[in-house]
Scaffold this motif. Structure first.
Motif, PDB file in Angstrom:
ATOM      1  N   ASP A 219       0.822  -1.211   0.000  1.00 14.21           N
ATOM      2  CA  ASP A 219       0.000   0.000   0.000  1.00 14.21           C
ATOM      3  C   ASP A 219       0.852   1.255   0.000  1.00 14.21           C
ATOM      4  O   ASP A 219       0.445   2.301  -0.503  1.00 14.21           O
ATOM      5  CB  ASP A 219      -0.926   0.009   1.224  1.00 14.21           C
ATOM      6  CG  ASP A 219      -2.004  -1.070   1.158  1.00 14.21           C
ATOM      7  OD1 ASP A 219      -2.233  -1.589   0.048  1.00 14.21           O
ATOM      8  OD2 ASP A 219      -2.576  -1.382   2.211  1.00 14.21           O
ATOM      9  N   LYS A 220       2.053   1.185   0.564  1.00 14.06           N
ATOM     10  CA  LYS A 220       2.961   2.319   0.622  1.00 14.06           C
ATOM     11  C   LYS A 220       3.909   2.355  -0.580  1.00 14.06           C
ATOM     12  O   LYS A 220       4.824   3.183  -0.623  1.00 14.06           O
ATOM     13  CB  LYS A 220       3.779   2.278   1.924  1.00 14.06           C
ATOM     14  CG  LYS A 220       2.945   2.465   3.183  1.00 14.06           C
ATOM     15  CD  LYS A 220       3.814   2.369   4.418  1.00 14.06           C
ATOM     16  CE  LYS A 220       3.002   2.579   5.686  1.00 14.06           C
ATOM     17  NZ  LYS A 220       2.437   3.939   5.780  1.00 14.06           N
ATOM     18  N   GLY A 221       3.714   1.459  -1.540  1.00 13.51           N
ATOM     19  CA  GLY A 221       4.583   1.424  -2.709  1.00 13.51           C
ATOM     20  C   GLY A 221       5.973   0.921  -2.406  1.00 13.51           C
ATOM     21  O   GLY A 221       6.936   1.294  -3.082  1.00 13.51           O
ATOM     22  N   GLN A 222       6.111   0.068  -1.381  1.00 17.74           N
ATOM     23  CA  GLN A 222       7.422  -0.444  -0.991  1.00 17.74           C
ATOM     24  C   GLN A 222       7.448  -1.967  -1.119  1.00 17.74           C
ATOM     25  O   GLN A 222       6.413  -2.620  -1.114  1.00 17.74           O
ATOM     26  CB  GLN A 222       7.740  -0.044   0.450  1.00 17.74           C
ATOM     27  CG  GLN A 222       7.895   1.447   0.649  1.00 17.74           C
ATOM     28  CD  GLN A 222       8.046   1.809   2.106  1.00 17.74           C
ATOM     29  OE1 GLN A 222       7.305   1.355   2.947  1.00 17.74           O
ATOM     30  NE2 GLN A 222       9.024   2.649   2.407  1.00 17.74           N
ATOM     31  N   LYS A 223       8.632  -2.508  -1.240  1.00 19.73           N
ATOM     32  CA  LYS A 223       8.794  -3.961  -1.227  1.00 19.73           C
ATOM     33  C   LYS A 223       9.701  -4.342  -0.064  1.00 19.73           C
ATOM     34  O   LYS A 223      10.593  -3.599   0.337  1.00 19.73           O
ATOM     35  CB  LYS A 223       9.369  -4.467  -2.536  1.00 19.73           C
ATOM     36  CG  LYS A 223      10.697  -3.863  -2.950  1.00 19.73           C
ATOM     37  CD  LYS A 223      11.103  -4.379  -4.317  1.00 19.73           C
ATOM     38  CE  LYS A 223      12.429  -3.774  -4.767  1.00 19.73           C
ATOM     39  NZ  LYS A 223      12.841  -4.232  -6.112  1.00 19.73           N
ATOM     40  N   ILE A 224       9.452  -5.519   0.482  1.00 14.50           N
ATOM     41  CA  ILE A 224      10.200  -5.984   1.641  1.00 14.50           C
ATOM     42  C   ILE A 224      11.484  -6.651   1.187  1.00 14.50           C
ATOM     43  O   ILE A 224      11.469  -7.596   0.408  1.00 14.50           O
ATOM     44  CB  ILE A 224       9.359  -6.964   2.474  1.00 14.50           C
ATOM     45  CG1 ILE A 224       8.170  -6.229   3.097  1.00 14.50           C
ATOM     46  CG2 ILE A 224      10.207  -7.603   3.572  1.00 14.50           C
ATOM     47  CD1 ILE A 224       7.248  -7.130   3.880  1.00 14.50           C
ATOM     48  N   LEU A 225      12.590  -6.150   1.688  1.00 19.21           N
ATOM     49  CA  LEU A 225      13.886  -6.757   1.426  1.00 19.21           C
ATOM     50  C   LEU A 225      14.186  -7.839   2.453  1.00 19.21           C
ATOM     51  O   LEU A 225      14.734  -8.888   2.132  1.00 19.21           O
ATOM     52  CB  LEU A 225      14.967  -5.672   1.461  1.00 19.21           C
ATOM     53  CG  LEU A 225      16.387  -6.066   1.060  1.00 19.21           C
ATOM     54  CD1 LEU A 225      16.430  -6.490  -0.400  1.00 19.21           C
ATOM     55  CD2 LEU A 225      17.341  -4.893   1.288  1.00 19.21           C
ATOM     56  N   LEU A 226      13.805  -7.574   3.710  1.00 21.49           N
ATOM     57  CA  LEU A 226      14.076  -8.511   4.787  1.00 21.49           C
ATOM     58  C   LEU A 226      13.154  -8.178   5.953  1.00 21.49           C
ATOM     59  O   LEU A 226      12.868  -7.010   6.203  1.00 21.49           O
ATOM     60  CB  LEU A 226      15.540  -8.381   5.242  1.00 21.49           C
ATOM     61  CG  LEU A 226      16.015  -9.278   6.384  1.00 21.49           C
ATOM     62  CD1 LEU A 226      16.042 -10.737   5.933  1.00 21.49           C
ATOM     63  CD2 LEU A 226      17.405  -8.854   6.860  1.00 21.49           C
ATOM     64  N   ALA A 227      12.665  -9.209   6.655  1.00 23.25           N
ATOM     65  CA  ALA A 227      11.842  -9.008   7.852  1.00 23.25           C
ATOM     66  C   ALA A 227      12.424  -9.833   8.991  1.00 23.25           C
ATOM     67  O   ALA A 227      12.812 -10.984   8.800  1.00 23.25           O
ATOM     68  CB  ALA A 227      10.398  -9.406   7.591  1.00 23.25           C
ATOM     69  N   MET A 228      12.482  -9.232  10.166  1.00 23.15           N
ATOM     70  CA  MET A 228      12.988  -9.898  11.359  1.00 23.15           C
ATOM     71  C   MET A 228      11.977  -9.736  12.487  1.00 23.15           C
ATOM     72  O   MET A 228      11.286  -8.724  12.578  1.00 23.15           O
ATOM     73  CB  MET A 228      14.331  -9.282  11.784  1.00 23.15           C
ATOM     74  CG  MET A 228      15.457  -9.489  10.776  1.00 23.15           C
ATOM     75  SD  MET A 228      16.940  -8.486  11.139  1.00 23.15           S
ATOM     76  CE  MET A 228      16.406  -6.888  10.486  1.00 23.15           C
ATOM     77  N   GLY A 229      11.872 -10.740  13.346  1.00 25.53           N
ATOM     78  CA  GLY A 229      10.984 -10.661  14.492  1.00 25.53           C
ATOM     79  C   GLY A 229      11.646  -9.933  15.644  1.00 25.53           C
ATOM     80  O   GLY A 229      12.848 -10.034  15.847  1.00 25.53           O
ATOM     81  N   VAL A 230      10.865  -9.186  16.406  1.00 24.64           N
ATOM     82  CA  VAL A 230      11.375  -8.425  17.548  1.00 24.64           C
ATOM     83  C   VAL A 230      10.605  -8.830  18.798  1.00 24.64           C
ATOM     84  O   VAL A 230       9.377  -8.846  18.811  1.00 24.64           O
ATOM     85  CB  VAL A 230      11.229  -6.900  17.326  1.00 24.64           C
ATOM     86  CG1 VAL A 230      11.712  -6.132  18.556  1.00 24.64           C
ATOM     87  CG2 VAL A 230      12.006  -6.472  16.088  1.00 24.64           C
ATOM     88  N   SER A 231      11.341  -9.151  19.853  1.00 24.57           N
ATOM     89  CA  SER A 231      10.755  -9.429  21.161  1.00 24.57           C
ATOM     90  C   SER A 231      11.274  -8.375  22.138  1.00 24.57           C
ATOM     91  O   SER A 231      12.481  -8.178  22.254  1.00 24.57           O
ATOM     92  CB  SER A 231      11.169 -10.833  21.626  1.00 24.57           C
ATOM     93  OG  SER A 231      10.783 -11.048  22.970  1.00 24.57           O
ATOM     94  N   TRP A 232      10.311  -7.701  22.835  1.00 27.00           N
ATOM     95  CA  TRP A 232      10.743  -6.662  23.777  1.00 27.00           C
ATOM     96  C   TRP A 232       9.692  -6.422  24.860  1.00 27.00           C
ATOM     97  O   TRP A 232       9.411  -5.307  25.230  1.00 27.00           O
ATOM     98  CB  TRP A 232      11.069  -5.366  23.035  1.00 27.00           C
ATOM     99  CG  TRP A 232      11.999  -4.451  23.795  1.00 27.00           C
ATOM    100  CD1 TRP A 232      12.934  -4.810  24.722  1.00 27.00           C
ATOM    101  CD2 TRP A 232      12.067  -3.018  23.699  1.00 27.00           C
ATOM    102  NE1 TRP A 232      13.581  -3.705  25.206  1.00 27.00           N
ATOM    103  CE2 TRP A 232      13.076  -2.593  24.587  1.00 27.00           C
ATOM    104  CE3 TRP A 232      11.384  -2.079  22.931  1.00 27.00           C
ATOM    105  CZ2 TRP A 232      13.404  -1.257  24.742  1.00 27.00           C
ATOM    106  CZ3 TRP A 232      11.706  -0.748  23.085  1.00 27.00           C
ATOM    107  CH2 TRP A 232      12.715  -0.335  23.969  1.00 27.00           C
ATOM    108  N   SER A 233       9.078  -7.493  25.366  1.00 28.63           N
ATOM    109  CA  SER A 233       8.160  -7.437  26.515  1.00 28.63           C
ATOM    110  C   SER A 233       7.106  -6.354  26.382  1.00 28.63           C
ATOM    111  O   SER A 233       7.030  -5.432  27.196  1.00 28.63           O
ATOM    112  CB  SER A 233       8.949  -7.229  27.820  1.00 28.63           C
ATOM    113  OG  SER A 233       9.832  -8.283  28.051  1.00 28.63           O
TER     114      SER A 233
END
Length: 260
Positions: A66-80
């Motif tokens: 929707d923002k006209g972007q493509k994902i190069l890489l995705a990482m999960g984040v854990s921070w309580s």
């Protein structure tokens, strides 16, 4: 003055593989309309996107599309998320442009190389570098401040941040309003006024809430109720139990029994 390290350690910031079902995501995105690839270098509209609410992979890809972007890489984040006051104060999605941060661009390049290289220890390298990216993004949020009352706005104020960091780093000290006003370099009345306006609660209210957040962590870890009460400047276990039950809806001893 370090406004992040205690928060990072206390709530155990971790970056790693994406949970297939749902995760808070740190995304490296680049413009879908521009002819920019990994080999061309990151930039030209590329950005880090941090989704502070858990989302599915499908929702993430749709948001970027929707923002006209493509994902190069995705990482999960854990921070309580449930107890972390900093994370709770962030918007649902944060965008950190990369074009003005060459160091972050180089980190992204290294992360992508490791992720695609399939070499020994790559997951650990990606995790550590991802955590560095998160720190840079969080620093930027503090520098930008916030128009909404909360911890981000407080840490973004050079006066209040000194008092807030003192609370974070020394929660067991018997702080008074006068002590914290002195840390901020303000009169007591001015400090109370500015703190309430920026943080959205009184200094003593935030101090109590921070202590009880830490107390919950300690009890879940198995620490004794009386020891935790003393650690956070409560005069008695009974007074601590009343305050804890009011804040968390359960008696502190019940949390300790759950891990016994």
């Amino acid at each position: 003055m370090d406004r992040l390290t205690t928060l990072i350690k206390r709530f155990q910031l971790r970056v790693g593989p994406v949970d297939p079902a749902a995760a808070r995501l740190l995304i490296v995105a680049e413009p879908g309309s521009a002819a920019i690839s990994f080999d061309d270098g990151i930039g030209g509209g590329g950005a880090l996107l941090f989704c502070t609410e858990p989302v599915s992979g499908r929702e993430t890809h749709q948001t970027c599309a929707d923002k006209g972007q493509k994902i190069l890489l995705a990482m999960g984040v854990s921070w309580s998320r449930s107890t972390n006051p900093f994370l709770a104060a962030l918007p649902d999605c944060i965008r950190y442009p990369l074009q003005d941060d060459p160091a972050a661009c180089e980190l992204v390049r290294l992360i992508v190389q490791e992720d695609r290289g399939g070499r020994c220890g790559a997951d650990s390298v990606v995790s550590r570098l991802g955590e560095i990216l998160m720190v840079r993004l969080l620093r930027d949020q503090i520098a930008r401040g916030s128009a909404e009352p909360g911890l981000i706005a407080g840490l973004g104020d050079p006066r209040l941040s000194r008092a807030i960091v003192a609370i974070h780093d020394h929660p067991g000290k018997p702080w008074s309003n006068d002590d914290l006003a002195c840390e901020a370099g303000l009169s007591r009345s001015r400090f109370a006024e500015v703190f309430a306006a920026e943080v959205g609660e009184t200094p003593m209210g935030y101090l109590r809430r921070w202590r009880l957040i830490l107390a919950r962590q300690d009890l879940v870890r198995g620490d004794r109720v009386d020891a935790v009460a003393r650690r956070y400047a409560y005069g008695s276990s009974e007074g601590f139990t009343r305050a804890f039950r009011k804040a968390h809806g359960v008696a502190p001893v019940s949390l300790r029994k759950a891990v016994a």
